[in-house]
Scaffold this motif. Sequence first.
Motif, PDB file in Angstrom:
ATOM      1  N   ASP A  61      -0.685  -1.272   4.340  1.00  0.00           N
ATOM      2  CA  ASP A  61      -1.420  -0.145   3.768  1.00  0.00           C
ATOM      3  C   ASP A  61      -1.675  -0.358   2.277  1.00  0.00           C
ATOM      4  OD1 ASP A  61      -1.278   1.850   6.154  1.00  0.00           O
ATOM      5  OD2 ASP A  61       0.734   1.035   5.927  1.00  0.00           O
ATOM      6  N   LEU A  72       2.086   6.641   4.920  1.00  0.00           N
ATOM      7  CA  LEU A  72       1.495   5.810   5.968  1.00  0.00           C
ATOM      8  C   LEU A  72       2.426   4.655   6.347  1.00  0.00           C
ATOM      9  CD1 LEU A  72      -2.182   5.741   4.715  1.00  0.00           C
ATOM     10  CD2 LEU A  72      -1.369   6.740   6.844  1.00  0.00           C
ATOM     11  N   ARG A 456      -8.490   7.571   4.556  1.00  0.00           N
ATOM     12  CA  ARG A 456      -8.264   7.548   6.003  1.00  0.00           C
ATOM     13  C   ARG A 456      -9.044   6.408   6.644  1.00  0.00           C
ATOM     14  NH1 ARG A 456      -8.700  13.184   5.253  1.00  0.00           N
ATOM     15  NH2 ARG A 456     -10.875  13.171   5.921  1.00  0.00           N
ATOM     16  N   GLU A 459      -7.330   2.972   5.644  1.00  0.00           N
ATOM     17  CA  GLU A 459      -5.989   2.712   6.142  1.00  0.00           C
ATOM     18  C   GLU A 459      -5.859   2.880   7.649  1.00  0.00           C
ATOM     19  OE1 GLU A 459      -4.038   5.515   3.687  1.00  0.00           O
ATOM     20  OE2 GLU A 459      -3.977   4.192   1.947  1.00  0.00           O
ATOM     21  N   GLN A 460      -6.667   3.816   8.227  1.00  0.00           N
ATOM     22  CA  GLN A 460      -6.529   4.089   9.651  1.00  0.00           C
ATOM     23  C   GLN A 460      -7.818   3.881  10.429  1.00  0.00           C
ATOM     24  OE1 GLN A 460      -4.784   7.993  10.257  1.00  0.00           O
ATOM     25  NE2 GLN A 460      -3.629   7.839   8.374  1.00  0.00           N
TER      26      GLN A 460
END
Length: 472
Positions: A61, A72, A456, A459-460
Amino acid sequence: MDSIAKPLRALAEDAAWFAREKSLRLLHVVTTLDLRASVLEVVMGQEFHADNVSPFFLLEDAYAEESRGWDLRALRVREQHVARREAVAKEGMALPELPAARPERGDALTAFAVLLGQVLDARCAPLEGAVVVLAPTRMAATREWQRELRVLLEAPKLAAVRWVVAELDASSLGPIPDLLGARGLSVTCRVDDAALQAELARMVERAGSTSATAPGPAQTGAAWPRGVIPPSRKGMPTPAPGAMDEALRGAGVVPAIAGEPGRQVRQKVLLAAQALRHKQVDAVRLQREARDLCLQSGLSREALLMELVLASYLTHFGQTAKALEQYEAAFTRAEREGLPQLAAQAQLAMGALYLLERKPELAASAYVRAAECSQAAGAPLLAMEGFRLAGQAWADLGKGALATQAWRSALAVAEESSAPEVKASSAAETARALAALCRRHGLSAQAQSLEEQSLRMEEQGVMSASGKQVSR
């Protein structure tokens, strides 16, 4: 290639020593983008070292100004612990569950440290300790990063946790390696560019002088004894004349690519690349001949690829006007042949050249066309990039409305894309650019929302706070 394998072999030796020598608290690796994935694979492979009994946790991350990412990382630790429990259960081992997540007193770093302490307690024989591999995809706020890393390294309750930090290009750790002294190991893993270029030159030279009857590996420049033809494999007899062509046609491949025309094209391309490396203008002639061979042999898609490379060679030699003509010709041919992704690549290159020529409006238009072609080709990554670059060109011209429209188009493509595609794209960067534009116009709430969305996505790979993609 030994020039690439050599630094990785050296890293493997140092990483293996880190796995064996438990007094080492930190393995610090500085590498380059082209080796990053291999470096992480080597490091994570030490979990299976014969002398290692510690579980490894890989945390990639970002460490950014707007978010340090410890929450995270905690989520990643929990996910990897669950996966490890399932894996060891198949071997008859019972790894305890981690306590349920709950709000901890203090900040996200404190909560992360508490979680690592719980990981140390949730163990079963022969596991003990833990190795945390920190490999941030983006690094900012290095002073804060150094402070927080020291907090983790010096925490008495985390004495059984050992650390690996893998980062790109330069060290961000400041004095930490020196403070650790013999308890730290620092490694630089880079390819020796001179050795790599020498290896490539030898391969190109061999490939350019290979005969038509040589085996496939030899024709691509691999080392091969002269005059030696490998025997047929057992159960795989040499195909009858014409059978190979028939099989290629059945697979939608023009047989010429595997025959003499294809061999000649490969040789021209390799020789052109070698000439370019030596800054010889023969590179343009050889690449043009490769394109013409493709056209004569009915290799339409390959001819387009050769044409795009030819245009890049013209750019390299400062012939910008001719390069633009070549890219335009490639774009027209791609549209006629129904190859929208290659059409997009031509327009992206034209946009870059127009920027170099200080013609941002033409660049923005080219980038928009590239994005539209990419959408037609079902290539969302290229589409997002095209719209992002168009928006940046408009923003540099002070045309905020057009920039906003282009950036919102990029985010609209992201909404329709999968999480891995979003994470790998420039969508997060687009959201940050749009947020900056909103702040300049006093739209603080919209800017904050976009900044949160960018994190978001980076990272995701998700568009909404709930972790699910937003549907249009």
